[in-house]
Scaffold this motif. Structure first.
Motif, PDB file in Angstrom:
ATOM      1  N   LYS A 103       0.827  -1.214   0.000  1.00  0.00           N
ATOM      2  CA  LYS A 103       0.000   0.000   0.000  1.00  0.00           C
ATOM      3  C   LYS A 103       0.858   1.260   0.000  1.00  0.00           C
ATOM      4  CE  LYS A 103      -4.247  -1.760   2.053  1.00  0.00           C
ATOM      5  NZ  LYS A 103      -5.190  -1.670   3.178  1.00  0.00           N
ATOM      6  N   LEU A 122      -0.202  -2.593  -4.668  1.00  0.00           N
ATOM      7  CA  LEU A 122      -1.472  -3.299  -4.485  1.00  0.00           C
ATOM      8  C   LEU A 122      -2.402  -2.894  -5.629  1.00  0.00           C
ATOM      9  CD1 LEU A 122      -2.506  -5.218  -2.282  1.00  0.00           C
ATOM     10  CD2 LEU A 122      -3.742  -3.306  -1.314  1.00  0.00           C
ATOM     11  N   LYS A 123      -2.005  -3.271  -6.801  1.00  0.00           N
ATOM     12  CA  LYS A 123      -2.804  -2.875  -7.963  1.00  0.00           C
ATOM     13  C   LYS A 123      -3.124  -4.123  -8.768  1.00  0.00           C
ATOM     14  CE  LYS A 123       1.417  -1.738 -10.357  1.00  0.00           C
ATOM     15  NZ  LYS A 123       2.236  -0.766 -10.983  1.00  0.00           N
ATOM     16  N   GLY A 139       2.434   1.371  -3.682  1.00  0.00           N
ATOM     17  CA  GLY A 139       1.504   1.348  -4.821  1.00  0.00           C
ATOM     18  C   GLY A 139       1.494   0.027  -5.563  1.00  0.00           C
TER      19      GLY A 139
END
Lengths: 261, 282
Positions: free
Chosen positions: B273, B278-279, B276
């Motif tokens: 998180k 966690l996509k 970035g």
């Protein structure tokens, strides 16, 4: 109490060795309860990062995010219960049917099969989605229909804050109108506050109480559409929102949509 | 803040979510039934082929003195237990990759269901599905072979298997964090861990035949103790009381790996998180 309050939120991402990008640069934003706020901006302006920060998927470097007064960074589970999101890509299990995806989504929010089935039929009928097609795998449905299911999934959990991240991008004109009509109905009938990120100027103008213009991680202007137009009026002529956008950002609408993320 | 949903106690909403994950995986298994059939046939053929190695030993020069029925049962137990335990490990460790591949990662991770609930749901489904699949393979294998199970203590074997399942869930959770840390390479690392477990845990041979350093590694694998205990129970009829040496390390590993796995996963999720990662795309 405000539905959403962001204070001086910053987020940087490392692109490659030694190169950092300011995705959010000192963002402050408030959405009042029942209000619809639109954010206009080219791709790469930070709209999706903004939505991800609010939806607790990205932790900001600094600043505060409050959803109905609760600190979203410190208490993500509390705010997640009252929030849902629809993004540009309908994120579903492609092989599962719309009904199976909806039942699954509902359970993650503590809604039982029985409660969900009643609401699913009602919601799908409201958006003009043939319930019989809810048994078909998602991959057999058009993008417009998938997006309607995504909106139904969000509504199923009775969110008090809805985050709509380009929900009509890539839809054909008819699907776009239907989805927009549905958003309008949500606004009128449900006690939901909405953050709508979009490229579509007319959509922003028609659906939003206030519109913000975002470029390079910063919100350059945020006001009612009429007030924004008046702010950028020149020679006694009131510009349309597209002209306001171009004046504020230096981008044309086409450039805004084409900019690489 | 006023909760939008009905005011259910937290434990009840989490239980509903556990059922949500189990039901979702059942739906996915049903939709991908052709692939499930392929894996079932593959597992069955693999178990049969390995067990036939035991029969083949008799035909080798000097192999006449070997108790082939016992050897075949030894190999089949290894093949079945490995198929079951590796499936649990794979299902849990693929939790993140699967969501990312389907494009549902962000939706799942922004839901209010806790990560323990998420991983528990995956674990419950893996155990139930693994038991059913292993039972089918065992049933077919028994038609092919004259196995040495006359002294088998099935209760002892089941208890060891149940305890080991919990340890493997914990072990899988630790591995599941890899795709969070590295979306591109994380899942490959979990396959390497799975392969190492196969090599060092004595699936098809006794751990004592391994080099010293591998034997040292084997003591950290729950599969080693599960196979020891289950083979003693099924081949020698060992009662539960005599399986302490297999059971206590498994209990200890379960007590350590499950909370450790959840803690490591929590740290991994925080890292994802912050950076970035966690996509949906990896």
């Amino acid at each position: 109490m405000n539905a959403l309050e962001l204070r001086n939120v910053r987020k940087r991402f490392k692109k490659r060795r030694g190169v950092w990008v300011d995705a959010l640069d000192d963002i402050s934003l408030t959405i009042r309860r029942g209000e619809v706020v639109g954010i206009l901006g080219p791709n790469g302006s930070g709209k999706s990062t903004l939505v991800r920060v609010i939806s607790t998927l990205v932790i900001p470097d600094s600043g505060e995010v409050h959803v109905f007064g609760v600190d979203a960074v410190a208490h993500p589970k509390v705010v997640q219960r009252n929030m849902n999101r629809v993004s540009v890509e309908a994120s579903f299990f492609k092989k599962l049917s719309a009904l199976e995806n909806l039942l699954y989504g509902a359970k993650l929010y503590g809604v039982t099969d029985r409660e969900a089935r009643e609401r699913i039929r009602e919601i799908l009928e409201h958006i003009g989605f043939d319930y019989k097609r809810a048994q078909e795998p998602m991959e057999h449905l058009s993008r417009g229909m998938q997006q309607k299911v995504a909106l139904a999934r969000a509504l199923l959990t009775s969110p008090m804050l809805m985050l709509l991240d380009e929900p009509t991008t890539g839809l054909d004109p008819r699907s776009k109108r239907e989805v927009q009509a549905f958003i309008r109905r949500i606004r009128e009938r449900h006690d939901a506050s909405i953050l709508l990120c979009t490229h579509d100027m007319r959509e922003a103008e028609e659906l939003c109480d206030r519109v913000g213009i975002m470029v390079d991680g910063r919100i350059l202007a945020l006001d009612e559409p009429r007030a924004l137009k008046e702010r950028y009026a020149a020679d006694g002529r009131i510009p349309d929102l597209e002209e306001v956008f171009m004046a504020a950002t230096g981008y044309s609408v086409e450039e805004a949509a084409a900019e690489e993320e | 803040m006023q909760p939008a949903l009905s005011r259910r106690p937290r434990w009840m909403t989490e239980l509903i979510a556990v059922w949500g994950y189990v039901q979702r995986n059942y739906y996915l298994t049903r939709r991908y039934w052709m692939w499930e059939l392929v894996w079932l046939v593959y597992t069955l053929m693999n178990a049969l082929a390995i067990t036939f190695i035991g029969a083949g030993v008799e035909t080798l020069e000097g192999g006449g003195g070997i108790d082939t029925a016992r050897l075949m049962t030894f190999l089949l137990i290894g093949a079945l237990i490995w198929s079951y335990l590796s499936m649990i490990f794979d299902v849990i460790s693929e939790t993140v990759s699967w969501e990312r591949w389907e494009g549902t990662m962000e939706y799942t991770f922004m839901s209010p269901a806790s990560r323990a609930t998420h991983l528990l749901g995956m674990g419950v489904y893996a155990i139930v599905y693994g038991i059913l699949r292993t039972a089918v393979v065992l049933g077919v294998a028994m038609l092919f072979f004259d196995l040495e199970l006359s002294n088998a203590n099935y209760l002892s074997a089941l208890v060891v298997l149940a305890i080991c399942s919990v340890s493997l869930v914990g072990f899988g959770i630790v591995a599941a964090v890899m795709p969070l840390l590295s979306p591109e390479k994380g899942q490959q690392v979990t396959y390497i861990i799975s392969a190492i477990l196969l090599l060092i845990s004595g699936v098809y041979y006794d751990v004592s035949v391994l080099p010293g350093w591998m034997q040292w590694m084997a003591q950290f694998s729950p599969v080693t103790y599960a196979l020891d205990g289950i083979r003693s129970a099924l081949l020698d009829g060992a009662p539960l009381g005599s399986l302490r040496d297999a059971i206590w390390p498994l209990l200890l590993m379960g007590a350590v790996f499950v909370p450790l796995g959840l803690w490591v996963f929590h740290l991994g999720e925080r890292y994802a998180k912050r950076t970035g990662k966690l996509k949906r795309s990896g």
